[in-house]
Design a protein around this motif. Structure first.
Motif, PDB file in Angstrom:
ATOM      1  N   ALA A 126     -44.140 -79.746  40.707  1.00 41.31           N
ATOM      2  CA  ALA A 126     -44.487 -81.260  39.588  1.00 41.31           C
ATOM      3  C   ALA A 126     -44.303 -82.701  40.398  1.00 41.31           C
ATOM      4  CB  ALA A 126     -43.748 -81.253  38.446  1.00 41.31           C
ATOM      5  N   ARG A 127     -42.875 -82.500  41.372  1.00 39.69           N
ATOM      6  CA  ARG A 127     -42.780 -83.955  42.603  1.00 39.69           C
ATOM      7  C   ARG A 127     -43.930 -83.553  43.239  1.00 39.69           C
ATOM      8  NH1 ARG A 127     -38.800 -82.197  43.632  1.00 39.69           N
ATOM      9  NH2 ARG A 127     -39.286 -81.576  45.686  1.00 39.69           N
ATOM     10  N   MET A 128     -44.682 -82.523  43.986  1.00 42.85           N
ATOM     11  CA  MET A 128     -45.641 -82.511  45.778  1.00 42.85           C
ATOM     12  C   MET A 128     -46.865 -82.755  45.058  1.00 42.85           C
ATOM     13  SD  MET A 128     -43.610 -79.377  47.660  1.00 42.85           S
ATOM     14  CE  MET A 128     -45.118 -79.187  48.757  1.00 42.85           C
ATOM     15  N   SER A 129     -46.921 -82.563  43.960  1.00 40.14           N
ATOM     16  CA  SER A 129     -48.208 -82.365  42.693  1.00 40.14           C
ATOM     17  C   SER A 129     -48.393 -83.739  42.604  1.00 40.14           C
ATOM     18  CB  SER A 129     -48.189 -81.626  42.003  1.00 40.14           C
ATOM     19  OG  SER A 129     -48.746 -80.332  42.653  1.00 40.14           O
ATOM     20  N   ALA A 130     -47.570 -84.984  42.465  1.00 42.90           N
ATOM     21  CA  ALA A 130     -47.634 -86.697  41.483  1.00 42.90           C
ATOM     22  C   ALA A 130     -48.664 -87.017  42.591  1.00 42.90           C
ATOM     23  CB  ALA A 130     -46.798 -87.071  42.438  1.00 42.90           C
ATOM     24  N   GLY A 131     -49.364 -87.765  41.920  1.00 41.71           N
ATOM     25  CA  GLY A 131     -50.877 -88.513  41.524  1.00 41.71           C
ATOM     26  C   GLY A 131     -51.763 -87.293  41.777  1.00 41.71           C
ATOM     27  N   LEU A 132     -51.989 -86.175  41.293  1.00 38.60           N
ATOM     28  CA  LEU A 132     -52.511 -85.150  41.178  1.00 38.60           C
ATOM     29  C   LEU A 132     -53.403 -85.674  39.744  1.00 38.60           C
ATOM     30  CD1 LEU A 132     -52.691 -82.550  43.387  1.00 38.60           C
ATOM     31  CD2 LEU A 132     -53.718 -84.745  43.905  1.00 38.60           C
ATOM     32  N   SER A 133     -54.733 -85.381  39.764  1.00 39.11           N
ATOM     33  CA  SER A 133     -55.143 -85.594  37.777  1.00 39.11           C
ATOM     34  C   SER A 133     -55.326 -84.074  37.081  1.00 39.11           C
ATOM     35  CB  SER A 133     -56.468 -86.373  38.079  1.00 39.11           C
ATOM     36  OG  SER A 133     -57.205 -85.320  38.215  1.00 39.11           O
ATOM     37  N   SER A 134     -55.064 -82.884  37.730  1.00 40.53           N
ATOM     38  CA  SER A 134     -55.407 -81.715  37.370  1.00 40.53           C
ATOM     39  C   SER A 134     -54.363 -81.136  37.359  1.00 40.53           C
ATOM     40  CB  SER A 134     -56.615 -80.863  38.292  1.00 40.53           C
ATOM     41  OG  SER A 134     -56.388 -79.725  37.963  1.00 40.53           O
ATOM     42  N   ASP A 135     -53.909 -80.698  36.319  1.00 37.25           N
ATOM     43  CA  ASP A 135     -52.828 -80.553  35.253  1.00 37.25           C
ATOM     44  C   ASP A 135     -53.116 -79.515  35.186  1.00 37.25           C
ATOM     45  OD1 ASP A 135     -51.310 -82.730  34.986  1.00 37.25           O
ATOM     46  OD2 ASP A 135     -52.012 -82.401  32.381  1.00 37.25           O
ATOM     47  N   ALA A 136     -54.166 -78.634  35.217  1.00 36.41           N
ATOM     48  CA  ALA A 136     -54.300 -76.932  36.027  1.00 36.41           C
ATOM     49  C   ALA A 136     -54.049 -76.787  37.187  1.00 36.41           C
ATOM     50  CB  ALA A 136     -56.191 -76.470  35.099  1.00 36.41           C
ATOM     51  N   GLY A 137     -54.374 -77.075  38.174  1.00 36.28           N
ATOM     52  CA  GLY A 137     -53.967 -76.835  39.435  1.00 36.28           C
ATOM     53  C   GLY A 137     -52.634 -76.242  39.413  1.00 36.28           C
ATOM     54  N   ILE A 138     -51.616 -77.634  38.991  1.00 43.60           N
ATOM     55  CA  ILE A 138     -50.472 -77.631  38.722  1.00 43.60           C
ATOM     56  C   ILE A 138     -49.753 -76.327  37.871  1.00 43.60           C
ATOM     57  CG2 ILE A 138     -48.106 -78.937  38.009  1.00 43.60           C
ATOM     58  CD1 ILE A 138     -49.510 -81.774  38.352  1.00 43.60           C
ATOM     59  N   LYS A 139     -50.497 -76.099  37.107  1.00 45.81           N
ATOM     60  CA  LYS A 139     -49.486 -74.835  36.314  1.00 45.81           C
ATOM     61  C   LYS A 139     -49.826 -74.198  37.471  1.00 45.81           C
ATOM     62  CE  LYS A 139     -50.583 -76.892  31.790  1.00 45.81           C
ATOM     63  NZ  LYS A 139     -50.710 -77.341  30.354  1.00 45.81           N
ATOM     64  N   GLU A 140     -50.753 -73.587  37.515  1.00 43.23           N
ATOM     65  CA  GLU A 140     -51.342 -72.091  38.759  1.00 43.23           C
ATOM     66  C   GLU A 140     -50.682 -72.296  40.196  1.00 43.23           C
ATOM     67  OE1 GLU A 140     -55.698 -70.904  41.284  1.00 43.23           O
ATOM     68  OE2 GLU A 140     -55.486 -72.410  39.425  1.00 43.23           O
ATOM     69  N   ARG A 141     -49.986 -73.515  40.913  1.00 49.97           N
ATOM     70  CA  ARG A 141     -49.480 -73.291  41.708  1.00 49.97           C
ATOM     71  C   ARG A 141     -48.497 -72.988  41.216  1.00 49.97           C
ATOM     72  NH1 ARG A 141     -52.977 -77.539  43.397  1.00 49.97           N
ATOM     73  NH2 ARG A 141     -52.494 -78.696  42.245  1.00 49.97           N
ATOM     74  N   ALA A 142     -47.393 -73.760  40.377  1.00 49.15           N
ATOM     75  CA  ALA A 142     -46.392 -72.729  39.890  1.00 49.15           C
ATOM     76  C   ALA A 142     -46.418 -71.912  38.769  1.00 49.15           C
ATOM     77  CB  ALA A 142     -45.979 -74.217  38.250  1.00 49.15           C
ATOM     78  N   ALA A 143     -47.186 -71.473  39.069  1.00 54.46           N
ATOM     79  CA  ALA A 143     -47.170 -69.752  38.138  1.00 54.46           C
ATOM     80  C   ALA A 143     -47.409 -68.893  39.352  1.00 54.46           C
ATOM     81  CB  ALA A 143     -48.209 -69.234  37.329  1.00 54.46           C
ATOM     82  N   SER A 144     -47.859 -69.070  41.089  1.00 56.68           N
ATOM     83  CA  SER A 144     -48.012 -68.407  42.055  1.00 56.68           C
ATOM     84  C   SER A 144     -46.484 -68.524  42.124  1.00 56.68           C
ATOM     85  CB  SER A 144     -48.874 -68.801  43.211  1.00 56.68           C
ATOM     86  OG  SER A 144     -48.881 -68.553  44.316  1.00 56.68           O
ATOM     87  N   SER A 145     -45.383 -69.722  42.318  1.00 59.00           N
ATOM     88  CA  SER A 145     -43.454 -69.123  42.613  1.00 59.00           C
ATOM     89  C   SER A 145     -43.484 -69.301  41.877  1.00 59.00           C
ATOM     90  CB  SER A 145     -43.892 -71.466  42.626  1.00 59.00           C
ATOM     91  OG  SER A 145     -44.567 -71.797  43.581  1.00 59.00           O
TER      92      SER A 145
END
Length: 309
Positions: A167-186
């Motif tokens: 969430a901190r590294m994706s700050a400023g990005l408007s796509s929540d789906a991308g954040i959730k996808e990257r978090a799911a990969s982690s």
């Protein structure tokens, strides 16, 4: 003539008298040697009773002799059978059979060591993870969940840390789906790492359970081969000669089964317990994902409210 006839009759009378006197002497001389014959014959006539007694004695001895021989044989075999203990058989076994037995005993020791260690590890890990899930059940955000858990280490704090980092590294990005996808990969990487960690030692159980019977069979084949070689050298098939070598060979198979059967049972048990633990890990991953989703929705809601203002 009368004188001559008288003389002749007198001579005849004298001869008869001499013959009569001589006959007792001859009879005595004849009967004297006959007496020993009668004495020797007399024992023979009387001796049937003593002779019959020895004849009966061999019969008794012939009956008792096999019994005595059997008792001696049993007395000779019984100590030998008593000496066929596992330790005595191990000491008298061949070098290769001894090496097989020692290896199988070490494998069995490893099996029970893994059982104790993995039981403690899985029990502690499952208890900690359940307790952590209970603590964050009422948390509304990732920050609250971290505060509820404190500075404890574990699989759930790792999920929360990965979600906050993404969430901190994706700050400023408007796509929540991308954040959730990257978090799911982690989260998936963390789950795989935890699965590898929790399965450490189970490969040893699988190896022991699958190879120990064959290792024991190798020791058995080697021991029986040596037994047949000993039979050919001694040129006898007596069970007392064959039994020790065969018993030593079969002991290797027994130790192999003793090592293999518990290993298979313990491996199957840990497979079920590990599966249950990994289900808890998946629940922790889902809990961290839900907290991240709430934080993202909350942040976007605050942005939208500020924009409306």
């Amino acid at each position: 003539m009368k004188i001559m006839s008288f003389q002749a009759s007198l001579a005849a009378a004298l001869m008869l008298a001499a013959a009569g006197l001589a006959s007792p002497v001859s009879a005595q001389t004849q009967t004297a040697p006959a007496a020993p014959v009668q004495s020797t014959a007399q024992p023979s006539a009387v001796s049937p009773a003593p002779v019959a007694a020895p004849a009966a004695a061999p019969a008794v001895s012939s009956v008792t002799a096999p019994a005595a021989a059997k008792s001696d044989t049993a007395a000779g075999v019984a100590p030998a059978m008593k000496e066929l203990s596992p330790w005595v058989m191990f000491q008298s076994a061949d070098v290769i059979v001894k090496a097989v037995m020692i290896g199988l005993a070490f494998a069995s020791l490893m099996t029970w060591t893994v059982l104790i260690a993995k039981s403690i590890e899985l029990s502690v890990a499952s208890t900690r993870l359940r307790s952590a899930l209970k603590k964050i059940a009422e948390a509304r955000s990732l920050a609250e969940a971290q505060m509820a858990l404190g500075a404890k280490e574990g699989i759930l704090p790792s999920f929360l840390a990965a979600a906050l980092r993404e969430a901190r590294m994706s700050a400023g990005l408007s796509s929540d789906a991308g954040i959730k996808e990257r978090a799911a990969s982690s989260f998936s990487e963390i789950v795989r790492a935890e699965a590898r960690r929790i399965r450490v030692g189970m490969g040893v159980l699988a190896t022991i359970g699958s190879t120990s019977p064959f290792v024991g069979l190798f020791g058995t084949v080697w021991g029986i081969m040596n037994s047949f070689i000993g039979i050919s050298k001694s040129q006898t098939t007596n069970l007392a000669v064959v039994a020790p070598g065969i018993a030593e060979a079969l002991l290797a198979t027994a130790i192999g089964l003793v090592a293999a059967i518990p290993a298979v049972i313990i491996y199957n048990h840990f497979s079920r317990v590990t599966k249950s633990y990994l289900e808890l890990v998946s629940r922790a991953s889902g809990a961290a994902g839900r907290l991240l989703s709430r934080d993202l929705d909350r942040s976007h809601g605050s942005v939208h409210s500020r924009a409306a203002e």
